[in-house]
Design a protein around this motif. Structure first.
Motif, PDB file in Angstrom:
ATOM      1  N   ILE A  32       0.841  -1.204   0.000  1.00  0.00           N
ATOM      2  CA  ILE A  32       0.000   0.000   0.000  1.00  0.00           C
ATOM      3  C   ILE A  32       0.872   1.248   0.000  1.00  0.00           C
ATOM      4  CG2 ILE A  32      -1.606   1.346   1.414  1.00  0.00           C
ATOM      5  CD1 ILE A  32      -2.999  -1.273   2.116  1.00  0.00           C
ATOM      6  N   CYS A  35       2.196   1.736  -3.465  1.00  0.00           N
ATOM      7  CA  CYS A  35       1.155   2.241  -4.361  1.00  0.00           C
ATOM      8  C   CYS A  35       0.913   3.727  -4.145  1.00  0.00           C
ATOM      9  CB  CYS A  35      -0.147   1.479  -4.156  1.00  0.00           C
ATOM     10  SG  CYS A  35      -0.146  -0.169  -4.817  1.00  0.00           S
ATOM     11  N   LEU A  36       0.833   4.137  -2.882  1.00  0.00           N
ATOM     12  CA  LEU A  36       0.572   5.548  -2.592  1.00  0.00           C
ATOM     13  C   LEU A  36       1.732   6.430  -3.053  1.00  0.00           C
ATOM     14  CD1 LEU A  36      -1.144   5.291   0.912  1.00  0.00           C
ATOM     15  CD2 LEU A  36      -2.210   5.760  -1.306  1.00  0.00           C
ATOM     16  N   ILE A  54      -1.573  -1.362  -8.171  1.00  0.00           N
ATOM     17  CA  ILE A  54      -2.875  -1.341  -7.492  1.00  0.00           C
ATOM     18  C   ILE A  54      -3.531  -2.728  -7.603  1.00  0.00           C
ATOM     19  CG2 ILE A  54      -5.212  -0.372  -7.583  1.00  0.00           C
ATOM     20  CD1 ILE A  54      -3.861   1.976  -6.883  1.00  0.00           C
ATOM     21  N   LEU A  82      -7.177   3.249  -1.514  1.00  0.00           N
ATOM     22  CA  LEU A  82      -6.312   3.233  -2.695  1.00  0.00           C
ATOM     23  C   LEU A  82      -7.060   3.776  -3.924  1.00  0.00           C
ATOM     24  CD1 LEU A  82      -4.417  -0.177  -2.479  1.00  0.00           C
ATOM     25  CD2 LEU A  82      -3.446   2.110  -2.362  1.00  0.00           C
TER      26      LEU A  82
END
Length: 90
Positions: A32, A35-36, A54, A82
Protein backbone atom coordinates in the motif's frame (compact mmCIF):
# COMPACT_ATOMS: atom_id res chain seq x y z
CA UNK A 1 3.48 -22.77 32.70
CA UNK A 2 0.64 -25.14 32.24
CA UNK A 3 1.05 -28.90 31.96
CA UNK A 4 -2.01 -29.68 29.82
CA UNK A 5 -1.01 -30.87 26.37
CA UNK A 6 -3.95 -29.21 24.67
CA UNK A 7 -3.09 -25.81 26.15
CA UNK A 8 0.56 -26.19 25.18
CA UNK A 9 -0.52 -27.03 21.62
CA UNK A 10 -2.88 -24.04 21.48
CA UNK A 11 -0.02 -21.75 22.55
CA UNK A 12 2.23 -23.17 19.80
CA UNK A 13 -0.51 -22.83 17.19
CA UNK A 14 -1.27 -19.27 18.28
CA UNK A 15 2.40 -18.29 17.96
CA UNK A 16 2.61 -19.88 14.52
CA UNK A 17 -0.56 -18.15 13.32
CA UNK A 18 0.60 -14.84 14.78
CA UNK A 19 3.83 -15.07 12.78
CA UNK A 20 1.94 -15.85 9.55
CA UNK A 21 -0.53 -13.02 10.14
CA UNK A 22 2.31 -10.60 10.83
CA UNK A 23 3.88 -11.48 7.47
CA UNK A 24 0.58 -10.87 5.65
CA UNK A 25 0.00 -7.57 7.46
CA UNK A 26 3.47 -6.21 6.79
CA UNK A 27 3.33 -7.28 3.13
CA UNK A 28 0.01 -5.52 2.62
CA UNK A 29 1.24 -2.43 4.44
CA UNK A 30 4.40 -2.22 2.31
CA UNK A 31 2.50 -2.72 -0.94
CA UNK A 32 0.00 0.00 0.00
CA UNK A 33 2.85 2.40 0.81
CA UNK A 34 4.45 1.62 -2.54
CA UNK A 35 1.16 2.24 -4.36
CA UNK A 36 0.57 5.55 -2.59
CA UNK A 37 4.11 6.70 -3.43
CA UNK A 38 3.57 5.75 -7.06
CA UNK A 39 0.30 7.66 -7.09
CA UNK A 40 1.99 10.74 -5.62
CA UNK A 41 4.74 10.56 -8.26
CA UNK A 42 2.28 9.90 -11.07
CA UNK A 43 3.92 12.46 -13.36
CA UNK A 44 7.12 10.38 -13.56
CA UNK A 45 5.63 6.87 -13.34
CA UNK A 46 3.57 5.43 -16.22
CA UNK A 47 -0.10 4.77 -15.61
CA UNK A 48 0.23 1.08 -16.52
CA UNK A 49 2.77 0.56 -13.73
CA UNK A 50 0.49 2.27 -11.20
CA UNK A 51 -2.45 0.12 -12.33
CA UNK A 52 -0.42 -3.07 -12.03
CA UNK A 53 0.71 -2.10 -8.51
CA UNK A 54 -2.87 -1.34 -7.49
CA UNK A 55 -3.98 -4.67 -8.95
CA UNK A 56 -1.28 -6.46 -6.96
CA UNK A 57 -2.34 -4.62 -3.80
CA UNK A 58 -5.99 -5.58 -4.33
CA UNK A 59 -4.99 -9.22 -4.75
CA UNK A 60 -2.87 -9.23 -1.58
CA UNK A 61 -5.61 -7.52 0.42
CA UNK A 62 -8.22 -9.99 -0.84
CA UNK A 63 -5.94 -12.92 -0.01
CA UNK A 64 -5.37 -11.58 3.52
CA UNK A 65 -9.13 -11.22 4.00
CA UNK A 66 -9.63 -14.74 2.66
CA UNK A 67 -7.06 -16.10 5.13
CA UNK A 68 -8.74 -14.28 8.02
CA UNK A 69 -5.89 -11.86 8.68
CA UNK A 70 -8.14 -8.83 8.05
CA UNK A 71 -11.86 -8.43 8.57
CA UNK A 72 -13.73 -8.06 5.29
CA UNK A 73 -14.63 -4.44 6.07
CA UNK A 74 -11.02 -3.63 6.88
CA UNK A 75 -9.95 -5.01 3.51
CA UNK A 76 -12.68 -3.06 1.75
CA UNK A 77 -11.58 0.13 3.51
CA UNK A 78 -7.97 -0.36 2.43
CA UNK A 79 -8.99 -0.93 -1.20
CA UNK A 80 -11.32 2.06 -1.08
CA UNK A 81 -8.55 4.35 0.15
CA UNK A 82 -6.31 3.23 -2.70
CA UNK A 83 -9.09 3.81 -5.24
CA UNK A 84 -9.82 7.25 -3.78
CA UNK A 85 -6.15 8.22 -3.95
CA UNK A 86 -5.98 7.06 -7.57
CA UNK A 87 -9.16 8.94 -8.45
CA UNK A 88 -7.85 12.20 -6.94
CA UNK A 89 -4.88 12.35 -9.33
CA UNK A 90 -7.04 12.10 -12.45
Amino acid sequence: MTQKKSIIKRIKVAKRNNAKNKIYKSTVKNIIKKCLLSIQNSQTIPAMQINSEISLAYGKIDKAVQKGVFHINNGARKKSRLARALKNIH
